[in-house]
Scaffold this active site. Structure first.
Site, PDB file in Angstrom:
ATOM      1  N   ASP A 416     -14.477  11.639  42.141  1.00 18.98           N
ATOM      2  CA  ASP A 416     -15.842  11.694  42.655  1.00 18.98           C
ATOM      3  C   ASP A 416     -16.705  12.660  41.849  1.00 18.98           C
ATOM      4  O   ASP A 416     -16.240  13.706  41.384  1.00 18.98           O
ATOM      5  CB  ASP A 416     -15.797  12.144  44.120  1.00 18.98           C
ATOM      6  CG  ASP A 416     -17.170  12.262  44.738  1.00 18.98           C
ATOM      7  OD1 ASP A 416     -17.872  11.236  44.806  1.00 18.98           O
ATOM      8  OD2 ASP A 416     -17.547  13.377  45.149  1.00 18.98           O
ATOM      9  N   GLU A 469     -16.402   8.289  38.553  1.00 16.61           N
ATOM     10  CA  GLU A 469     -17.759   8.037  39.019  1.00 16.61           C
ATOM     11  C   GLU A 469     -18.657   8.983  38.208  1.00 16.61           C
ATOM     12  O   GLU A 469     -18.841  10.138  38.565  1.00 16.61           O
ATOM     13  CB  GLU A 469     -17.903   8.331  40.514  1.00 16.61           C
ATOM     14  CG  GLU A 469     -19.283   7.958  41.038  1.00 16.61           C
ATOM     15  CD  GLU A 469     -19.795   8.868  42.148  1.00 16.61           C
ATOM     16  OE1 GLU A 469     -20.812   8.512  42.760  1.00 16.61           O
ATOM     17  OE2 GLU A 469     -19.203   9.927  42.382  1.00 16.61           O
TER      18      GLU A 469
END
Length: 784
Positions: A416, A469
């Protein structure tokens, strides 16, 4: 020891401020020669009487006097000059008289090599030493506890077993690495505990959860819970042996992103969460039926605040207890693998929350985070940033990455917020950040950490994947570290997602002015190993659901979504779709509610779900759509310039370049009659998918099952087909394979002609099914 020194030791124990509790408590020999004696000391605040029992003789050998009213007992054992195995016989109001083991008679549990590796910050399995571990020491069962807190003055384990009293079980410090440890006999799996830490300043910190706990209480409670890593019997050997092939870059990967707490709930029992074991039945069955190859779970590491969706974890090693135990989670993963479904988890290594029981200011110092908020605090999320320049901190995270692979058979990590890790000035104004040693804005320590993480994950576990990401133009995110890349296997293509969603949000009458948004992504499509993501981030915070991003009336919204999904599934790159998007949920996603499954009672939602199911199965059945996702050899525009019609057409090819499909997508509600598209070969082209099929609740405009190519050059192709292109629809065409006659087969020309006539008759039959071929998209048509 003289009385003054003894009294000081006792007072330090009572104040829970003793620097070396193992040096005072327990059994100790004193004096020399004839003056040599054995003394036993213990602090048991709830005891009325304490005696020493010689376990070899099985008899009491000393009655320990109370030397302090708070519960300190100490005394000499008559007739003994050397240490001996013993227990304490304790009389209490609550439990009567019981024999207990003295924690302060046990030696250190962590070995010298482990201490060295922990100090060095290179212990890849640090979690096997740190945390709470049920074990047997000298035939005595109990739990060993170990926690890294190098700047603490004192650390104790507290829990129900000692009345949450930090004076009872102060720990031994291993100065070489800053780890505190203790073995407490009699405890077992299920014991609740925390750490009580006194800072060097003397300040008593809020009780801390175990950073390496394997289980935790159900939030909002925050205690850690003793769990074991042993005992689960896996049944996924076949999957583990084959996943290296299944997860390779030339294989189909279509991912269903899920938030476990809101995918589906049990309305008959207070709208409660489904358990891991219930989801092993319901969710796995659904994903298998829909044709997805992988699940991606939003963060499952324990987290206190439901509204963070898991992106602010406090228990990196503990699968959240909201849905069950660690073994229940293993059962869920096992069920996925036995159903041939891979599992990725969102891994949050970029920041952590400042909750009092968490990692922040852990031992009275900025241990895990930077002290300077310009480096140590995320301004957007009000969270703390790991200090990647400290080897013990990066070792904690690296050990955690490997932990999920080794202990839970996880198939991949989606990391993330990578951009927030790479840049020191991420979301900061001038003066709010500190440049690196070269004066730049790159976070050099975080870059080294990410590279090392990828090297370890890929080096230690065959067939896994890591996904970044990453929302900037940082180069070579998904290239090997030895070539200068970050080492990820894949990167989310945020640019493609943003451009195409902006395009789809336009009214079709205006789309011709924004045609570049549809095609621009191909200019950089092969710079990285991209996944095309339609994730949870696109359906929250006022952005609207996928369906409500689409313009037009209800039918047009669904038609827009159908053509968009077909466009995504046929473009280069692996696929990801967030739950609810597959059937057109109307509301934004809410973590507090179940998906609106009742909408599947309506034809348009059911038709969209049918399309996504067929897209998954079609994608997986056609090597042309997945084998060459990351090179130009797998893709070619036929026509990307027809902005006036808002139509794009392109070719996808497999490694076998004769294995190909042609895709034509119309992003206006206008039927395009007699639309010419160039194709690379002649013969019959079968319409194997039509998003406007009546089966998907489309209008039924199509090409009667297929078209025959003319020897008419078009779009720099030697042949062309004349199509009826459906409104807000996409079609996928596949050339029929021509069986080459065998010279020695003995089959005469007439027989061959009979076969040709039979094929032609079959085509005529298709045409009779309906002038527009309205059912060309049904599942039976996907077999081609």
């Amino acid at each position: 020891m003289n009385q003054t020194a003894f009294d000081k030791h006792v007072e330090s124990i009572i104040r829970s401020d003793h620097a070396d509790p193992f040096g005072f408590l327990g059994m100790h020999t004193e004096g020399q020669g004839d003056q040599r004696s054995v003394q036993v000391r213990c602090f048991l605040p709830y005891a009325k009487r304490v005696a020493v029992v010689d376990t070899r003789r099985r008899k009491e050998v000393a009655d320990l006097p109370r030397v302090h009213e708070e519960g300190m007992f100490a005394g000499h054992v008559p007739d003994y000059t050397d240490s001996f195995p013993y227990r304490l016989r304790v009389e209490t109001e609550a439990h009567g008289t019981i024999d207990v083991e003295d924690p302060y008679r046990f030696p250190p549990v962590i070995g010298d090599l482990d201490i060295h590796l922990l100090a060095e910050g290179t212990h890849l399995h640090a979690y096997r030493q740190l945390g709470a571990h049920p074990r047997t020491v000298g035939r005595v069962k109990g739990v060993s506890f170990a926690v890294w807190a190098p700047n603490a003055r004192r650390v104790s384990v507290v829990g129900d077993f000692n009345g949450w009293d930090g004076r009872v079980h102060p720990m031994r410090v291993r100065y070489e690495c800053g780890v505190w440890e203790i073995f407490i006999p009699g405890l077992d799996v299920g014991t609740r505990y925390k750490y009580e830490i006194r800072a060097q300043s003397g300040e008593l910190m809020a009780l801390k959860s175990d950073p390496c706990a394997f289980y935790a209480e159900v939030p909002p409670s925050t205690a850690s819970v003793v769990a074991t890593l042993k005992g689960y019997k896996w049944g996924d050997r076949k999957w583990m042996a084959s996943r290296a092939r299944r997860n390779d870059r030339d294989q189909p990967i279509c991912i269903y992103e899920v938030h476990l707490g809101s995918w589906r709930r049990n309305p008959d029992e207070g709208n409660r969460y489904l358990t891991y074991r219930e989801m092993a039945d319901e969710l796995v069955t659904y994903v298998k039926d829909m044709g997805y190859t992988h699940l991606e779970l939003m963060p499952i590491s324990e987290y206190p605040f439901d509204g963070s969706w898991g992106y602010q974890p406090t228990g990196m090693f503990a699968p959240t207890s909201r849905y069950g135990t660690p073994d229940d989670f293993r059962y869920f993963i096992d069920a996925c693998h036995q159903a041939e479904i891979g599992v990725l988890i969102d891994w949050v290594a970029g920041h952590f929350p400042g909750d009092a029981h968490g990692l922040g200011y852990f031992d009275g110092s900025h241990l895990y985070e930077h002290a300077d908020p310009r480096q140590g605090r995320h301004m957007d999320w009000d969270t703390l940033i790991y200090n990647y320049g400290r080897t013990e901190v990066t070792n904690f995270l690296l050990s955690n990455a490997l932990y999920w692979m080794e202990e839970f058979h996880i198939d991949g990590l989606r990391v993330d917020a990578v951009a927030s890790m790479l840049y020191l000035d991420y979301s900061r104004e001038e003066g709010q950040w500190i440049p690196n040693k070269y004066g730049g804005r790159e976070n050099l320590e975080a870059i080294d950490f990410l590279k090392r993480m990828n090297e370890l994950v890929y080096g230690h576990h065959d067939g896994v994947m890591t996904v970044a990401e990453e929302s900037t133009s940082w180069p070579m995110v998904s290239r090997p570290t030895y070539l200068g890349g970050l080492g990820f296997g894949y990167k989310w293509n945020m640019g493609w997602m943003n451009d195409t969603l902006r395009y789809m949000n336009e009214d079709p009458v205006h789309r011709k002015y924004h045609h570049n948004m549809l095609t621009f992504g191909m200019l950089y499509a092969f710079h990285e190993n991209f996944i095309l993501p339609l994730s949870h981030d696109e359906v929250v915070h006022g952005k609207g659901s996928m369906l409500n991003k689409m313009p037009g009336d209800s039918w047009q919204q669904f038609a827009n979504l159908r053509v968009y999904y077909a466009f995504m599934y046929t473009m280069p790159g692996k696929k990801l779709l967030f739950m609810g998007g597959e059937f057109g949920q109307g509301d934004e996603w809410s973590h507090d509610d179940s998906l609106a499954w009742h909408l599947l009672e309506y034809p348009l939602q059911r038709g969209l779900q049918n399309l996504v199911r067929d897209l998954n199965h079609l994608y997986r059945s056609l090597p042309a759509l997945y084998e060459v996702d990351f090179h130009w050899e797998g893709f070619a525009w036929i026509d990307c310039h027809d902005a006036d019609s808002s139509i794009v057409s392109f070719i996808r090819r497999a490694k076998d370049t004769d294995d190909l499909v042609v895709v034509v997508a119309n992003f206006t509600p206008v039927v395009r009659e007699s639309y010419l598209v160039g194709v690379p070969r002649g013969g019959f082209w079968k319409e194997i998918l039509n998003t406007d099929s009546g089966y998907y609740e489309g209008s039924g405009v199509g090409n009667a099952g297929g078209v025959t190519a003319d020897e008419h050059r078009m779009h720099d192709q030697p042949y062309s087909v004349t199509l009826k292109v459906p409104p807000l629809g996409a079609i996928v065409l596949q050339p029929e394979k021509i069986e080459k006659p065998q010279p020695d087969a003995g089959e005469d020309t007439a027989a061959a002609g009979d076969k040709g006539a039979e094929a032609e008759k079959k085509n005529e039959t298709k045409k009779e099914d309906g002038e527009n071929g309205g059912d060309a998209g049904k599942t039976e048509g996907l077999a081609g």
